[in-house]
Scaffold this motif. Structure first.
Motif, PDB file in Angstrom:
ATOM      1  N   SER A   1      27.356  32.724  40.471  1.00  0.00           N
ATOM      2  CA  SER A   1      26.348  32.080  41.311  1.00  0.00           C
ATOM      3  C   SER A   1      26.322  32.697  42.708  1.00  0.00           C
ATOM      4  O   SER A   1      25.267  33.016  43.259  1.00  0.00           O
ATOM      5  N   LYS A   2      27.506  32.888  43.275  1.00  0.00           N
ATOM      6  CA  LYS A   2      27.606  33.375  44.658  1.00  0.00           C
ATOM      7  C   LYS A   2      27.208  34.849  44.759  1.00  0.00           C
ATOM      8  O   LYS A   2      26.790  35.312  45.835  1.00  0.00           O
ATOM      9  N   THR A   3      27.352  35.589  43.663  1.00  0.00           N
ATOM     10  CA  THR A   3      26.975  37.005  43.718  1.00  0.00           C
ATOM     11  C   THR A   3      25.518  37.214  43.285  1.00  0.00           C
ATOM     12  O   THR A   3      24.974  38.296  43.487  1.00  0.00           O
ATOM     13  N   PHE A   4      24.879  36.181  42.719  1.00  0.00           N
ATOM     14  CA  PHE A   4      23.499  36.344  42.257  1.00  0.00           C
ATOM     15  C   PHE A   4      22.588  36.634  43.452  1.00  0.00           C
ATOM     16  O   PHE A   4      22.501  35.858  44.398  1.00  0.00           O
ATOM     17  N   ASP A   5      21.918  37.759  43.417  1.00  0.00           N
ATOM     18  CA  ASP A   5      21.079  38.235  44.525  1.00  0.00           C
ATOM     19  C   ASP A   5      21.855  38.204  45.855  1.00  0.00           C
ATOM     20  O   ASP A   5      21.290  37.928  46.914  1.00  0.00           O
TER      21      ASP A   5
ATOM     22  N   PRO B   1      32.394  28.912  61.492  1.00  0.00           N
ATOM     23  CA  PRO B   1      31.371  29.599  60.698  1.00  0.00           C
ATOM     24  C   PRO B   1      31.555  29.458  59.183  1.00  0.00           C
ATOM     25  O   PRO B   1      30.575  29.342  58.450  1.00  0.00           O
ATOM     26  N   TYR B   2      32.819  29.433  58.730  1.00  0.00           N
ATOM     27  CA  TYR B   2      33.015  29.355  57.280  1.00  0.00           C
ATOM     28  C   TYR B   2      32.595  28.011  56.700  1.00  0.00           C
ATOM     29  O   TYR B   2      32.348  27.900  55.510  1.00  0.00           O
ATOM     30  N   SER B   3      32.501  26.984  57.551  1.00  0.00           N
ATOM     31  CA  SER B   3      32.087  25.663  57.040  1.00  0.00           C
ATOM     32  C   SER B   3      30.563  25.536  57.009  1.00  0.00           C
ATOM     33  O   SER B   3      30.032  24.519  56.585  1.00  0.00           O
ATOM     34  N   ARG B   4      29.855  26.600  57.432  1.00  0.00           N
ATOM     35  CA  ARG B   4      28.390  26.564  57.510  1.00  0.00           C
ATOM     36  C   ARG B   4      27.756  27.283  56.319  1.00  0.00           C
ATOM     37  O   ARG B   4      28.430  27.868  55.491  1.00  0.00           O
ATOM     38  N   GLU B   5      26.410  27.262  56.304  1.00  0.00           N
ATOM     39  CA  GLU B   5      25.683  27.956  55.240  1.00  0.00           C
ATOM     40  C   GLU B   5      25.770  29.465  55.461  1.00  0.00           C
ATOM     41  O   GLU B   5      25.469  29.956  56.550  1.00  0.00           O
ATOM     42  N   LYS B   6      26.192  30.186  54.408  1.00  0.00           N
ATOM     43  CA  LYS B   6      26.324  31.645  54.492  1.00  0.00           C
ATOM     44  C   LYS B   6      25.627  32.234  53.268  1.00  0.00           C
ATOM     45  O   LYS B   6      26.201  32.227  52.179  1.00  0.00           O
ATOM     46  N   LEU B   7      24.380  32.675  53.416  1.00  0.00           N
ATOM     47  CA  LEU B   7      23.648  33.201  52.264  1.00  0.00           C
ATOM     48  C   LEU B   7      24.111  34.643  52.021  1.00  0.00           C
ATOM     49  O   LEU B   7      23.385  35.611  52.200  1.00  0.00           O
ATOM     50  N   ALA B   8      25.371  34.766  51.629  1.00  0.00           N
ATOM     51  CA  ALA B   8      26.048  36.056  51.457  1.00  0.00           C
ATOM     52  C   ALA B   8      27.263  35.801  50.561  1.00  0.00           C
ATOM     53  O   ALA B   8      27.679  34.640  50.416  1.00  0.00           O
ATOM     54  N   PRO B   9      27.856  36.843  49.987  1.00  0.00           N
ATOM     55  CA  PRO B   9      29.013  36.613  49.097  1.00  0.00           C
ATOM     56  C   PRO B   9      30.296  36.270  49.867  1.00  0.00           C
ATOM     57  O   PRO B   9      31.293  36.997  49.794  1.00  0.00           O
ATOM     58  N   ILE B  10      30.243  35.202  50.627  1.00  0.00           N
ATOM     59  CA  ILE B  10      31.388  34.732  51.427  1.00  0.00           C
ATOM     60  C   ILE B  10      31.565  33.235  51.156  1.00  0.00           C
ATOM     61  O   ILE B  10      30.588  32.472  51.204  1.00  0.00           O
ATOM     62  N   LEU B  11      32.815  32.837  50.886  1.00  0.00           N
ATOM     63  CA  LEU B  11      33.097  31.417  50.607  1.00  0.00           C
ATOM     64  C   LEU B  11      34.222  30.910  51.499  1.00  0.00           C
ATOM     65  O   LEU B  11      35.161  31.656  51.818  1.00  0.00           O
TER      66      LEU B  11
ATOM     67  N   ILE C   1      24.325  39.776  57.689  1.00  0.00           N
ATOM     68  CA  ILE C   1      25.177  39.518  56.513  1.00  0.00           C
ATOM     69  C   ILE C   1      24.387  38.901  55.350  1.00  0.00           C
ATOM     70  O   ILE C   1      24.835  38.914  54.210  1.00  0.00           O
ATOM     71  N   VAL C   2      23.201  38.357  55.652  1.00  0.00           N
ATOM     72  CA  VAL C   2      22.440  37.649  54.613  1.00  0.00           C
ATOM     73  C   VAL C   2      22.084  38.591  53.462  1.00  0.00           C
ATOM     74  O   VAL C   2      21.558  39.688  53.681  1.00  0.00           O
TER      75      VAL C   2
ATOM     76  N   ALA D   1      38.433  48.095  46.405  1.00  0.00           N
ATOM     77  CA  ALA D   1      37.166  48.473  45.760  1.00  0.00           C
ATOM     78  C   ALA D   1      36.886  47.477  44.638  1.00  0.00           C
ATOM     79  O   ALA D   1      37.806  46.983  43.988  1.00  0.00           O
ATOM     80  N   GLY D   2      35.621  47.202  44.428  1.00  0.00           N
ATOM     81  CA  GLY D   2      35.238  46.308  43.326  1.00  0.00           C
ATOM     82  C   GLY D   2      35.296  44.836  43.691  1.00  0.00           C
ATOM     83  O   GLY D   2      35.016  43.978  42.839  1.00  0.00           O
ATOM     84  N   THR D   3      35.615  44.511  44.950  1.00  0.00           N
ATOM     85  CA  THR D   3      35.636  43.093  45.362  1.00  0.00           C
ATOM     86  C   THR D   3      34.222  42.518  45.257  1.00  0.00           C
ATOM     87  O   THR D   3      33.258  43.140  45.698  1.00  0.00           O
ATOM     88  N   ARG D   4      34.144  41.312  44.670  1.00  0.00           N
ATOM     89  CA  ARG D   4      32.818  40.709  44.471  1.00  0.00           C
ATOM     90  C   ARG D   4      32.493  39.661  45.528  1.00  0.00           C
ATOM     91  O   ARG D   4      31.336  39.491  45.910  1.00  0.00           O
ATOM     92  N   VAL D   5      33.541  38.925  45.962  1.00  0.00           N
ATOM     93  CA  VAL D   5      33.319  37.823  46.910  1.00  0.00           C
ATOM     94  C   VAL D   5      34.494  37.786  47.891  1.00  0.00           C
ATOM     95  O   VAL D   5      35.639  38.031  47.503  1.00  0.00           O
TER      96      VAL D   5
END
Ligand SMILES: CC(=O)SCCNC(=O)CCNC(=O)[C@H](O)C(C)(C)COP(=O)(O)OP(=O)(O)OC[C@H]1O[C@@H](n2cnc3c(N)ncnc32)[C@H](O)[C@@H]1OP(=O)(O)O
Length: 488
Positions: free
Chosen positions: A242-246, A337-347, A302-303, A320-324
């Motif tokens: 889900s997080k890597t989709f687009d 910032p990490y507790s906010r919305e991040k439309l990027a592969p960051i959790l 980053i978006v 290399a090959g890291t997805r998220v």
């Protein structure tokens, strides 16, 4: 001077587009369900046939996301949305309840304004055109300036197809000179009846403040809670997919993971196995500086970007090959910032003692940002799912499914949509996934079932009322006065 000239051109263009859209809508309003359905099918077919070309254009122009996933988004917006609305009755008499003698008649709202975001530009145009036309409305789009070319191309493709299928010219149109002033004019124009606003917080707020009825989407910020009964490898797979989709551009995507202390180690091991990289405290602080802009809004740098791009930007050395990328976090707030919305592969990753504490943490995260939007729970425990459902300030609580695709109705049975209502708590007029039924009014034709005197509660009064000549006003008033005195 140049800006002023551009603004004037934009405003003039908007006025012309609205005039034509109004004339086109007057014709749409006379069409049968079959005629409208033929137009809607043509839009869906054209969107679907051009899904790859439009996906590549959107990716190239905005730099956001992955074109491979944008193809799926365009296919979803055309085919899956179309399948969900094709048999919907949206023209003329919708319902005729003979027993209660109430008939419902569909009334299109008229000319709509559609604000299009840069994150999902082509798919959102196809989707909004489909649902607007299905409800008998015309629509004028306001493109995000950074996605102008791909939005205009989508509008061209679908409007030409619609016209070939009998749609009046001008029913689907877009501003070619998008300026704030032009968009403001579009939203405030007397002939625009409804705004469908998807985009940045500022634009959505502007839509709500315009004085025109608006359906807007506030920010998402959904946590994903992995409860201890969950199938951990499957839950992690769904979150990673889900997080890597687009590259995370859909607002229903997961923004944080919440786990119980007892399953923390197993969850971390599984995330690592599936390609996640846990940032050290120093690395997290380094990347944290790039998540928000100085004004507190999401940083477009980053978006929708790949992990490699983001790592390079923040000068991080990652495998290399890291997805998220994942950062452990214990705080929530506008300046975290990490507790906010991040439309990027960051959790963000939170660990809590037990599901009740996890529940409170999810509420805290959502109240910080994203109230009314979406969250996900992975659990085999129905009781806990139920408790979550009762307490969370969200319009969609998704269970055992990826947030991105579950929220838009691709992997769940909620209405397929790319505009997700956030309810009153999220500043929205609806909590629905927006469908044509949100874009029409209903005129109720209601026959009288009883006379005024039948409304009296007391049998005696009813008997008295039955004997009164309704034409005799004096007798009627006397009876009402007598009843009031009797009840004092
Ligand atoms: C179901 C779903 O997934 S819906 C997802 C929708 N969600 C989003 O798009 C996420 C919210 N979006 C954002 O936070 C931002 O748009 C980002 C971070 C993605 C991109 O940021 P930016 O490229 O800087 O765009 P931003 O939205 O801030 O707008 C840039 C400028 O264009 C203007 N603009 C944006 N949309 C329009 C429009 N429709 N018409 C005219 N101007 C516009 C903005 O007002 C802004 O102007 P300014 O620079 O003078 O202030």
């Amino acid at each position: 001077m140049e800006t002023l000239d551009k603004d004037l051109r934009s405003i003039q263009e908007v006025r012309n587009l609205i005039k034509k859209a109004k004339e086109a809508q007057a014709q749409l309003a006379t069409m049968s369900q079959e005629q409208i359905d033929a137009i809607v099918k043509a839009i869906a077919d054209a969107g679907y046939q051009n899904r790859e070309k439009l996906a590549k254009m959107a990716n190239e122009e905005t730099g956001f996301g992955r074109w491979q996933d944008k193809i799926i988004k365009n296919a979803f917006a055309s085919k899956q949305v179309y399948d969900s609305i094709k048999d919907m009755k949206t023209v003329g008499v919708l319902k005729d309840d003979k027993a209660h003698k109430v008939m419902e008649v569909a009334v299109p709202v008229g000319v709509m304004a559609g604000l299009i975001p840069s994150t999902n530009p082509t798919s959102t145009v196809i989707y909004k055109a489909l649902i607007a036309l299905k409800a008998g409305n015309s629509i004028v789009f306001s493109p995000h300036p950074n996605a102008l070319k791909c939005i205009l191309e989508t509008v061209k493709i679908i409007s030409e197809a619609a016209v070939k299928a009998g749609c009046p010219e001008g029913a689907i149109a877009a501003m070619t000179v998008p300026t704030i002033q032009g968009t403001d004019q579009l939203m405030k124009h007397d002939d625009v009846s409804l705004i469908l606003a998807t985009g940045g917080t500022a634009m959505v707020k502007a839509a709500y403040s315009s004085g025109t009825p608006a359906i807007g989407v506030g920010p998402g910020n959904g946590p994903a809670f992995i409860e201890k009964s969950a199938n951990i490898p499957l839950a992690v797979k769904r979150i990673m997919d889900s997080k890597t989709f687009d590259n995370g551009t859909i607002c229903a995507s997961e923004q944080s993971v919440v786990v119980e202390a007892c399953s923390k180690d197993a969850v971390i091991a599984e995330f690592k196995k599936q390609g996640a990289y846990f940032l050290s405290a120093e690395e997290a602080a380094q990347l944290g500086k790039f998540i928000m802009r100085a004004n507190g809004t999401m940083n477009p740098q980053i978006v929708g970007r790949s992990v490699e791009h983001i790592a390079k930007l923040a000068n991080l050395d990652i495998p290399a090959g890291t997805r998220v990328l994942i950062a452990e976090e214990t705080r929530v707030g506008r300046n975290v910032p990490y507790s906010r919305e991040k439309l990027a592969p960051i959790l963000a990753f939170y660990t809590e003692d037990g599901w009740e504490a996890a529940c409170e943490r999810c509420i805290e995260i959502l109240n910080g940002e994203g109230a009314g939007h979406t969250m996900v729970i992975h659990s085999e425990n129905e009781e806990i799912v139920r408790e979550f459902a009762l307490k969370k300030p969200v319009s969609r609580l998704l269970v055992n499914t990826p947030g991105t695709l579950g929220g838009i109705g691709a992997t769940t049975a909620i209405a397929p949509a790319l505009t997700l209502g956030c309810g009153a708590v999220g500043g929205s007029s609806t909590s629905d996934n927006i469908s044509p039924l949100n874009l029409l009014n209903i005129r109720r034709v209601a026959y009288g079932l009883r006379e005024i005197e039948d409304l009296a509660e007391k049998p005696a009064a009813q008997t008295e009322a039955a004997s009164i000549d309704l034409g005799d006003k004096e007798q009627l008033i006397n009876m009402i006065v007598k009843r009031i005195l009797a009840e004092m």
